[in-house]
Design an enzyme around this catalytic site. Structure first.
Site: not given
Ligand code: NAD
Ligand code: UD1
Length: 344
Positions: A147, A229, A123, A151, A10, A34, A301
């Protein structure tokens, strides 16, 4: 050449668009566990440029060395890893393996190939339950699940690597809640199975794939009693990475300025929005109501979380520009044009 691990995911796919648009050459290294290769086809469609794609796993050091050497990489952006909090509680070893071991192997491969610049996806989850708001980068670190701890461990490893060799350039970016999609509607978030996160769940309700949203808790000490958030548009987030690369590159030119050689920076807007705010913004974007019901709090949460984004502005010259309305509009454009994600 920028080497993007997890570049098909993503956030990674959105970074690839911005990198290619800015004129960088890009190699994506991803095991597609993924994500879909189709995302990268679309990245090339959006930008009109080609990128190199290597299927591989970050835990495989030899594959990384070969890929880094072949691609003549200058800098790495490391997204690859697993990210589902609930799953990390039931499968901690898997999370430490992909996230921590994967990063170790990458750092070893970079060392072998003499690559000295890395931007890492951390994160806001490393902060745990906030003890003060807004959250500054010096807020205590207290992750509450495997998780988040993976990090935090990676951050510590990166800081140790920097201490051992201050000529290495590291930027640790702590994302708040990335949402939205590229405004072409061609790429976006495509979660496998039932979405855990709020906006992808709302998007699937809006498009008719799910009946209604559960709001996890309406007894929080917030103005409307639902969780708050710091939602940030994924394109703003992508631009933050470009700024980080630019700053790291400039530091490279001033070898004696070591103070910023290992930066840790929040990427958030500084604004908090409640679950109900997001639902209402999404209803406006999609033009119909989003059915929801109140449900008990989700375990783990927190009530409120939002960034202090001032350091990002000071050190990277970066500030989020896009509103919650834009996040919902772009999420909806992606979801309505691709109701089943990348699956045809
Ligand atoms: P995502 O799952 O969409 O992307 C991760 C990608 O890494 C995928 O394409 C997956 O196929 C690949 N991958 C996983 N394990 C692998 C491995 N061992 N070797 C090679 N490729 C591998 O996730 P995202 O939402 O795009 O997140 C990207 C990064 O940002 C992650 O490290 C995630 O922890 C971090 N992050 C995401 C969020 C969020 O809300 N999306 C928030 C904070 C941090
Ligand atoms: C979640 C992760 C956090 C990660 C972040 C990335 C958990 C406990 N935490 O955080 O580690 O870094 O995503 O984006 O999973 N909510 C609803 N209904 C739903 C889904 C969410 O009410 O079906 C609410 C949650 O209670 C929260 C808000 O929406 O108040 C945001 O939730 P979410 O998108 O899952 O993010 P985080 O909880 O902030």
């Amino acid at each position: 050449m920028i080497f993007v691990t997890g570049g098909a995911g993503y956030i990674g796919s959105h970074i690839c668009v911005e990198l290619l648009n800015a004129g960088y050459d890009v190699t994506v290294f991803d095991n597609f566990s993924n994500s879909s290769p189709e995302a990268l086809v679309r990245v090339q469609q959006i930008t009109g440029r080609n990128l190199q794609v290597i299927r591989g796993d970050c835990r495989d050091r030899d594959a990384l060395i070969t890929a880094l050497q072949q691609s003549q990489t200058n800098a790495v952006i490391h997204f690859a890893g697993l990210k589902a909090v609930g799953e990390s509680v039931s499968k901690p070893l898997n999370y430490y393996d992909h996230n921590v071991v994967g990063t170790l192997r990458l750092l070893e491969a970079m060392q072998v190939c003499h690559i000295r610049t890395i931007v890492f996806s951390s994160s806001a989850t490393v902060y745990g339950d906030p003890v003060h708001l807004p959250i500054t980068e010096d807020h205590p670190l207290s992750p509450t699940n495997p998780y988040g701890r993976s990090k935090w461990m990676i951050e510590e490893i990166l800081r140790d690597v920097y201490r051992s060799d201050p000529s290495i350039r590291i930027c640790i970016l702590r994302y708040f809640n990335p949402v939205g999609a590229h405004d072409s509607g061609l790429i976006g978030e495509d979660p496998q199975g039932i979405p855990n996160n709020l906006v992808p769940f709302i998007a699937q309700v809006a498009v008719g794939r799910r009946e209604r949203l559960n709001i996890w808790g309406n007894d929080y000490p917030t103005p409307d009693r639902t969780g708050v958030r710091d939602y940030i548009h994924v394109v703003d987030l992508a631009i933050g990475h470009l700024q980080a690369l630019a700053v790291l590159k400039n530091i490279d030119h001033e070898r004696n300025d070591q103070s910023f050689g290992c930066m840790t920076v929040n990427l958030g807007t500084g604004q908090g929005h409640s679950v109900l705010d997001v639902i209402h913004a999404y209803e406006k974007a999609c033009g119909h109501s989003i059915p929801y019901q109140m449900a008990p709090r989700r375990s783990g949460d927190i009530a409120v979380c939002y960034a202090d984004p001032q350091f990002a502005y000071k050190i990277l010259g970066w500030k989020a520009q896009l509103s919650l309305e834009a996040m919902c509009r772009d999420s909806w454009r992606w979801q309505s044009r691709n109701p089943n994600g990348y699956q045809k």
